[in-house]
Design a protein around this motif. Structure first.
Motif, mmCIF file in Angstrom:
data_model
loop_
_atom_site.group_PDB
_atom_site.id
_atom_site.type_symbol
_atom_site.label_atom_id
_atom_site.label_comp_id
_atom_site.label_asym_id
_atom_site.label_seq_id
_atom_site.Cartn_x
_atom_site.Cartn_y
_atom_site.Cartn_z
ATOM 1 N N ASN A 38 35.651 -35.951 33.743
ATOM 2 C CA ASN A 38 35.140 -36.404 32.453
ATOM 3 C C ASN A 38 35.762 -37.745 32.086
ATOM 4 O OD1 ASN A 38 33.574 -33.995 31.166
ATOM 5 N ND2 ASN A 38 35.413 -33.068 32.047
ATOM 6 N N PRO A 39 35.057 -38.554 31.304
ATOM 7 C CA PRO A 39 35.691 -39.778 30.796
ATOM 8 C C PRO A 39 37.010 -39.485 30.080
ATOM 9 C CG PRO A 39 33.335 -39.859 30.394
ATOM 10 C CD PRO A 39 33.630 -38.482 30.934
ATOM 11 N N LEU A 40 37.146 -38.276 29.524
ATOM 12 C CA LEU A 40 38.390 -37.898 28.855
ATOM 13 C C LEU A 40 39.576 -37.942 29.814
ATOM 14 C CD1 LEU A 40 39.806 -36.946 26.312
ATOM 15 C CD2 LEU A 40 39.110 -34.606 26.863
ATOM 16 N N ASP A 41 39.352 -37.646 31.088
ATOM 17 C CA ASP A 41 40.443 -37.743 32.068
ATOM 18 C C ASP A 41 40.959 -39.172 32.158
ATOM 19 O OD1 ASP A 41 40.486 -34.977 33.078
ATOM 20 O OD2 ASP A 41 38.478 -35.453 33.789
ATOM 21 N N THR A 42 40.043 -40.124 32.120
ATOM 22 C CA THR A 42 40.427 -41.538 32.146
ATOM 23 C C THR A 42 41.189 -41.920 30.883
ATOM 24 O OG1 THR A 42 38.559 -42.144 33.549
ATOM 25 C CG2 THR A 42 39.527 -43.883 32.222
ATOM 26 N N LEU A 43 40.722 -41.427 29.733
ATOM 27 C CA LEU A 43 41.383 -41.752 28.471
ATOM 28 C C LEU A 43 42.794 -41.181 28.424
ATOM 29 C CD1 LEU A 43 38.415 -41.148 26.006
ATOM 30 C CD2 LEU A 43 39.330 -43.348 26.780
ATOM 31 N N VAL A 44 42.946 -39.947 28.888
ATOM 32 C CA VAL A 44 44.281 -39.340 28.914
ATOM 33 C C VAL A 44 45.180 -40.101 29.870
ATOM 34 C CG1 VAL A 44 45.581 -37.280 29.581
ATOM 35 C CG2 VAL A 44 43.526 -37.052 28.188
ATOM 36 N N ALA A 315 37.983 -42.314 40.553
ATOM 37 C CA ALA A 315 37.693 -43.738 40.682
ATOM 38 C C ALA A 315 36.196 -44.009 40.549
ATOM 39 C CB ALA A 315 38.215 -44.259 42.015
ATOM 40 N N TYR A 316 35.398 -43.113 41.081
ATOM 41 C CA TYR A 316 33.940 -43.227 41.001
ATOM 42 C C TYR A 316 33.486 -43.225 39.543
ATOM 43 C CZ TYR A 316 29.045 -41.806 42.039
ATOM 44 O OH TYR A 316 27.674 -41.709 42.128
ATOM 45 N N VAL A 317 34.047 -42.317 38.751
ATOM 46 C CA VAL A 317 33.706 -42.240 37.334
ATOM 47 C C VAL A 317 34.234 -43.459 36.588
ATOM 48 C CG1 VAL A 317 34.065 -40.939 35.194
ATOM 49 C CG2 VAL A 317 33.553 -39.731 37.337
ATOM 50 N N GLU A 318 35.460 -43.829 36.865
ATOM 51 C CA GLU A 318 36.063 -44.972 36.170
ATOM 52 C C GLU A 318 35.325 -46.270 36.456
ATOM 53 O OE1 GLU A 318 40.728 -43.716 35.600
ATOM 54 O OE2 GLU A 318 40.176 -44.791 37.431
ATOM 55 N N GLY A 325 24.443 -37.216 34.746
ATOM 56 C CA GLY A 325 25.173 -35.966 34.763
ATOM 57 C C GLY A 325 26.631 -36.119 35.161
ATOM 58 N N LYS A 326 27.152 -35.073 35.763
ATOM 59 C CA LYS A 326 28.575 -34.950 36.013
ATOM 60 C C LYS A 326 28.943 -35.137 37.487
ATOM 61 C CE LYS A 326 31.313 -33.710 33.467
ATOM 62 N NZ LYS A 326 31.624 -32.357 32.981
ATOM 63 N N VAL A 327 30.193 -35.528 37.694
ATOM 64 C CA VAL A 327 30.798 -35.588 39.024
ATOM 65 C C VAL A 327 31.662 -34.346 39.185
ATOM 66 C CG1 VAL A 327 32.457 -36.819 40.475
ATOM 67 C CG2 VAL A 327 30.733 -38.087 39.185
ATOM 68 N N VAL A 328 31.431 -33.596 40.264
ATOM 69 C CA VAL A 328 32.086 -32.304 40.480
ATOM 70 C C VAL A 328 32.993 -32.372 41.696
ATOM 71 C CG1 VAL A 328 31.698 -29.858 41.008
ATOM 72 C CG2 VAL A 328 30.203 -31.038 39.378
ATOM 73 N N ILE A 329 34.137 -31.727 41.567
ATOM 74 C CA ILE A 329 35.107 -31.602 42.660
ATOM 75 C C ILE A 329 35.085 -30.149 43.133
ATOM 76 C CG2 ILE A 329 37.557 -31.698 43.266
ATOM 77 C CD1 ILE A 329 37.778 -33.789 40.909
ATOM 78 N N THR A 330 34.833 -29.942 44.412
ATOM 79 C CA THR A 330 34.687 -28.593 44.917
ATOM 80 C C THR A 330 35.775 -28.229 45.918
ATOM 81 O OG1 THR A 330 33.225 -27.092 46.121
ATOM 82 C CG2 THR A 330 33.067 -29.436 46.665
ATOM 83 N N HIS A 331 36.216 -26.967 45.865
ATOM 84 C CA HIS A 331 37.215 -26.458 46.794
ATOM 85 C C HIS A 331 36.576 -25.703 47.946
ATOM 86 C CE1 HIS A 331 40.980 -26.912 44.208
ATOM 87 N NE2 HIS A 331 40.003 -27.325 43.429
ATOM 88 N N GLN A 332 35.256 -25.607 47.944
ATOM 89 C CA GLN A 332 34.582 -24.820 48.967
ATOM 90 C C GLN A 332 34.189 -25.681 50.172
ATOM 91 O OE1 GLN A 332 31.535 -23.232 46.260
ATOM 92 N NE2 GLN A 332 32.454 -21.212 46.523
#
Length: 332
Positions: A38-44, A315-318, A325-332
């Motif tokens: 989320n953009p919030l990750d960048t803000l934090v 980095a892609y989002v920033e 839509g959203k960028v998702v990180i998957t563990h699968q």
């Protein structure tokens, strides 16, 4: 366990071995199957809220999660080991860019059964924000008019769908390549911001949601009906934000000064402005899950990255590369 952390504000995100989370009596212990950016990750990471949200360093980023419960605290009765859940952990307890996370059970809900972990991870923050804007704050009713900027984004695409479900007339701004998408989500009126000034086309809106800020926010005030409300997602923050976070009185004064210009402009036009910052809420996530399972809402995903590519995902989002839509990180 492996996690992606920052060691200081404005520092780089990097992989590290960190202690596994401590399970509190009210917590569910979750094996992360997917998270989203989320953009919030960048803000934090940039320290935007460091005076109000006192995070300790090093800090694991990540505000959205879908996963499997592997343990529960002694006071938890509403979840069981093996449950598939999704959540937006509360502030000061974020950290979904990791293999495991402990989350207060009040922030958690069973994930929509019709969605994959990747799809469910794209939902919590933006769905809660949309619900709290439209239902809790603006009390949108059928026939009211809602404008949401950046309709192809994670938040915008969710607001369009929920506002339509609530019976609103929905207008949105989007780029040329996203016009078909936002129409398919239910937007009644779509304005290509590259070719058309929305302020020349719109008037009489009851609610406007702005995630752009600056001049766009000031212009947004002009399309509101008398008494209409503009909600700013990117700022400027106001005294209400300090109250929401339980900040001391001096911070309320500072934030009031930061938002003075836009509030004065709103007052002059007979409309209102408020900064919006969503809250974690497992009960609302349960209601939202039902809307996803019945097809009234659907997640919009731009792209997925493997857990090992979390740095690249942020980095892609920033870099503003997200198209819809959203960028998702998957563990699968």
């Amino acid at each position: 366990m492996k996690a992606f952390i920052i060691d200081s504000y404005n520092g780089p995100l990097h992989a590290a071995e960190v202690p596994t989370p401590t399970l509190g009596p009210r917590d569910v212990y979750v094996k992360v199957m997917a998270a989203s950016v989320n953009p919030l990750d960048t803000l934090v990471r940039g320290g935007e809220f460091k005076q109000l949200l006192k995070y300790s360093m090093p800090l694991t980023l990540g505000h959205d999660v879908a996963g499997v419960v592997t343990d529960i605290g002694s006071e938890v009765t509403d979840f069981a080991i093996g449950d598939e859940i999704y959540a937006r952990p509360r502030d000061l307890r974020i950290g979904t860019f990791a293999e495991y996370i402990a989350i207060d059970h009040a922030d958690v809900a069973l994930k929509p059964t019709t969605l994959s972990f990747e799809e469910a991870a794209a939902i919590p923050l933006v769905a809660l924000a949309a619900w709290q804007m439209l239902v809790d704050t603006a009390h949108i009713t059928p026939g009211q008019k809602v404008l949401v900027h950046a309709g192809a984004g994670g938040l915008g695409s969710t607001v369009i769908q929920l506002a339509k479900h609530l019976g609103a007339h929905v207008a949105t701004t989007a780029g040329t390549s996203s016009l078909a998408l936002v129409k398919s989500l239910g937007a009644d009126l779509v304005i290509d911001y590259r070719t058309t000034d929305f302020a020349d086309e719109l008037s009489g809106y009851d609610l406007a949601i702005d995630a752009v800020g600056g001049d766009n926010l000031m212009k947004t005030l002009t399309v509101l009906a008398p008494g209409g409300l503009a909600l700013g997602v990117t700022g400027p923050p106001d005294a209400g934000f300090a109250t929401q976070l339980g900040a001391p009185a001096p911070f309320k004064l500072v934030l009031s000064l930061l938002s003075r210009k836009v509030r004065a402009a709103a007052k002059k036009r007979g409309v209102r402005y408020s900064f919006f910052f969503m809250r974690s809420n497992g009960e609302q996530l349960r209601e939202l899950a039902a809307l996803y399972d019945t097809g009234h809402l659907r997640p919009v995903i731009d792209s997925t990255f493997a857990f090992e590519q979390t740095v690249e995902a942020l980095a892609y989002v920033e870099a503003g590369k997200t198209k819809a839509g959203k960028v998702v990180i998957t563990h699968q």
